[in-house]
Scaffold this motif. Structure first.
Motif, PDB file in Angstrom:
ATOM      1  N   GLU A   1      -8.495  -5.279 -14.500  1.00  0.00           N
ATOM      2  CA  GLU A   1      -9.021  -4.869 -15.794  1.00  0.00           C
ATOM      3  C   GLU A   1      -9.849  -6.021 -16.353  1.00  0.00           C
ATOM      4  O   GLU A   1      -9.450  -7.178 -16.289  1.00  0.00           O
ATOM      5  CB  GLU A   1      -7.875  -4.543 -16.752  1.00  0.00           C
ATOM      6  N   ILE A   2     -11.003  -5.702 -16.880  1.00  0.00           N
ATOM      7  CA  ILE A   2     -11.918  -6.698 -17.438  1.00  0.00           C
ATOM      8  C   ILE A   2     -11.749  -6.728 -18.953  1.00  0.00           C
ATOM      9  O   ILE A   2     -11.911  -5.714 -19.621  1.00  0.00           O
ATOM     10  CB  ILE A   2     -13.381  -6.364 -17.072  1.00  0.00           C
ATOM     11  N   ASP A   3     -11.426  -7.909 -19.478  1.00  0.00           N
ATOM     12  CA  ASP A   3     -11.291  -8.036 -20.926  1.00  0.00           C
ATOM     13  C   ASP A   3     -12.652  -7.923 -21.606  1.00  0.00           C
ATOM     14  O   ASP A   3     -12.813  -7.170 -22.562  1.00  0.00           O
ATOM     15  CB  ASP A   3     -10.632  -9.361 -21.299  1.00  0.00           C
ATOM     16  N   VAL A   4     -13.633  -8.685 -21.115  1.00  0.00           N
ATOM     17  CA  VAL A   4     -14.969  -8.669 -21.711  1.00  0.00           C
ATOM     18  C   VAL A   4     -16.012  -8.585 -20.600  1.00  0.00           C
ATOM     19  O   VAL A   4     -15.987  -9.381 -19.667  1.00  0.00           O
ATOM     20  CB  VAL A   4     -15.228  -9.931 -22.568  1.00  0.00           C
ATOM     21  N   ALA A   5     -16.900  -7.625 -20.734  1.00  0.00           N
ATOM     22  CA  ALA A   5     -18.042  -7.513 -19.832  1.00  0.00           C
ATOM     23  C   ALA A   5     -19.290  -7.897 -20.617  1.00  0.00           C
ATOM     24  O   ALA A   5     -19.544  -7.354 -21.689  1.00  0.00           O
ATOM     25  CB  ALA A   5     -18.176  -6.099 -19.290  1.00  0.00           C
ATOM     26  N   VAL A   6     -20.034  -8.856 -20.099  1.00  0.00           N
ATOM     27  CA  VAL A   6     -21.282  -9.286 -20.712  1.00  0.00           C
ATOM     28  C   VAL A   6     -22.410  -8.603 -19.948  1.00  0.00           C
ATOM     29  O   VAL A   6     -22.557  -8.803 -18.748  1.00  0.00           O
ATOM     30  CB  VAL A   6     -21.444 -10.817 -20.655  1.00  0.00           C
ATOM     31  N   PHE A   7     -23.171  -7.780 -20.645  1.00  0.00           N
ATOM     32  CA  PHE A   7     -24.259  -7.029 -20.022  1.00  0.00           C
ATOM     33  C   PHE A   7     -25.576  -7.753 -20.280  1.00  0.00           C
ATOM     34  O   PHE A   7     -26.048  -7.811 -21.411  1.00  0.00           O
ATOM     35  CB  PHE A   7     -24.322  -5.605 -20.572  1.00  0.00           C
ATOM     36  N   ALA A   8     -26.146  -8.308 -19.221  1.00  0.00           N
ATOM     37  CA  ALA A   8     -27.435  -8.998 -19.292  1.00  0.00           C
ATOM     38  C   ALA A   8     -28.395  -8.260 -18.367  1.00  0.00           C
ATOM     39  O   ALA A   8     -28.882  -8.802 -17.374  1.00  0.00           O
ATOM     40  CB  ALA A   8     -27.281 -10.459 -18.899  1.00  0.00           C
ATOM     41  N   VAL A   9     -28.602  -7.000 -18.680  1.00  0.00           N
ATOM     42  CA  VAL A   9     -29.468  -6.115 -17.891  1.00  0.00           C
ATOM     43  C   VAL A   9     -30.431  -5.405 -18.840  1.00  0.00           C
ATOM     44  O   VAL A   9     -30.209  -5.393 -20.054  1.00  0.00           O
ATOM     45  CB  VAL A   9     -28.631  -5.073 -17.095  1.00  0.00           C
ATOM     46  N   PRO A  10     -31.475  -4.785 -18.312  1.00  0.00           N
ATOM     47  CA  PRO A  10     -32.397  -4.057 -19.187  1.00  0.00           C
ATOM     48  C   PRO A  10     -31.670  -2.983 -20.012  1.00  0.00           C
ATOM     49  O   PRO A  10     -30.704  -2.364 -19.549  1.00  0.00           O
ATOM     50  CB  PRO A  10     -33.392  -3.418 -18.214  1.00  0.00           C
ATOM     51  N   ALA A  11     -32.151  -2.781 -21.207  1.00  0.00           N
ATOM     52  CA  ALA A  11     -31.538  -1.835 -22.140  1.00  0.00           C
ATOM     53  C   ALA A  11     -31.373  -0.447 -21.528  1.00  0.00           C
ATOM     54  O   ALA A  11     -30.354   0.214 -21.753  1.00  0.00           O
ATOM     55  CB  ALA A  11     -32.360  -1.747 -23.422  1.00  0.00           C
ATOM     56  N   ALA A  12     -32.324   0.000 -20.752  1.00  0.00           N
ATOM     57  CA  ALA A  12     -32.262   1.340 -20.177  1.00  0.00           C
ATOM     58  C   ALA A  12     -31.071   1.519 -19.236  1.00  0.00           C
ATOM     59  O   ALA A  12     -30.562   2.631 -19.082  1.00  0.00           O
ATOM     60  CB  ALA A  12     -33.559   1.652 -19.433  1.00  0.00           C
ATOM     61  N   LEU A  13     -30.600   0.442 -18.629  1.00  0.00           N
ATOM     62  CA  LEU A  13     -29.474   0.525 -17.697  1.00  0.00           C
ATOM     63  C   LEU A  13     -28.116   0.406 -18.383  1.00  0.00           C
ATOM     64  O   LEU A  13     -27.104   0.887 -17.864  1.00  0.00           O
ATOM     65  CB  LEU A  13     -29.577  -0.582 -16.642  1.00  0.00           C
ATOM     66  N   THR A  14     -28.083  -0.236 -19.528  1.00  0.00           N
ATOM     67  CA  THR A  14     -26.823  -0.582 -20.177  1.00  0.00           C
ATOM     68  C   THR A  14     -25.930   0.611 -20.492  1.00  0.00           C
ATOM     69  O   THR A  14     -24.748   0.591 -20.133  1.00  0.00           O
ATOM     70  CB  THR A  14     -27.097  -1.425 -21.437  1.00  0.00           C
ATOM     71  N   PRO A  15     -26.402   1.679 -21.147  1.00  0.00           N
ATOM     72  CA  PRO A  15     -25.491   2.785 -21.474  1.00  0.00           C
ATOM     73  C   PRO A  15     -24.808   3.396 -20.248  1.00  0.00           C
ATOM     74  O   PRO A  15     -23.604   3.666 -20.275  1.00  0.00           O
ATOM     75  CB  PRO A  15     -26.396   3.803 -22.167  1.00  0.00           C
ATOM     76  N   GLY A  16     -25.543   3.587 -19.173  1.00  0.00           N
ATOM     77  CA  GLY A  16     -24.953   4.160 -17.965  1.00  0.00           C
ATOM     78  C   GLY A  16     -23.919   3.251 -17.333  1.00  0.00           C
ATOM     79  O   GLY A  16     -22.869   3.711 -16.872  1.00  0.00           O
TER      80      GLY A  16
END
Length: 105
Positions: free
Chosen positions: A70-85
């Protein structure tokens, strides 16, 4: 009576995934990985990027769902279009998210 939410997982995470991790110096995801190492983060760090098998000596995972912890915190450093999916796909495996992306305007 209102229950108090304890965000310990967010402010004192045991596991952090960096989505969009890269070995390229100067990129935000690499800066995050280096910063976690430099401060001596005591938990587990999971780089996530399907392009790499390892980054900075750490195993790199193709996606969040490939991480069996289980991941406590995921840091998303990807283009905005990919983030929601990416968040939708992994929502059962992460407790919290930090989004560092441009293009949400």
């Amino acid at each position: 009576m209102t229950e108090t939410i304890k965000p310990d997982f967010f402010f004192s995470p045991r596991t952090v995934a960096v989505v969009g991790a890269t070995p390229v110096k100067g990129r935000i995801s690499n800066i995050i990985l280096e910063s976690l190492r430099r401060i001596g983060f005591p938990g587990r760090v999971f780089p996530v990027n399907p392009k790499y098998s390892s980054i900075e000596g750490m195993d790199c995972y193709p996606s969040l769902i490939d991480i069996k912890e289980e991941i406590d915190v995921a840091v998303f450093a990807v283009p905005a279009a990919l983030t929601p999916g990416l968040i939708r796909d992994a929502r059962d495996n992460i407790k919290g998210a930090v989004i560092i992306s441009g293009g949400f305007a």
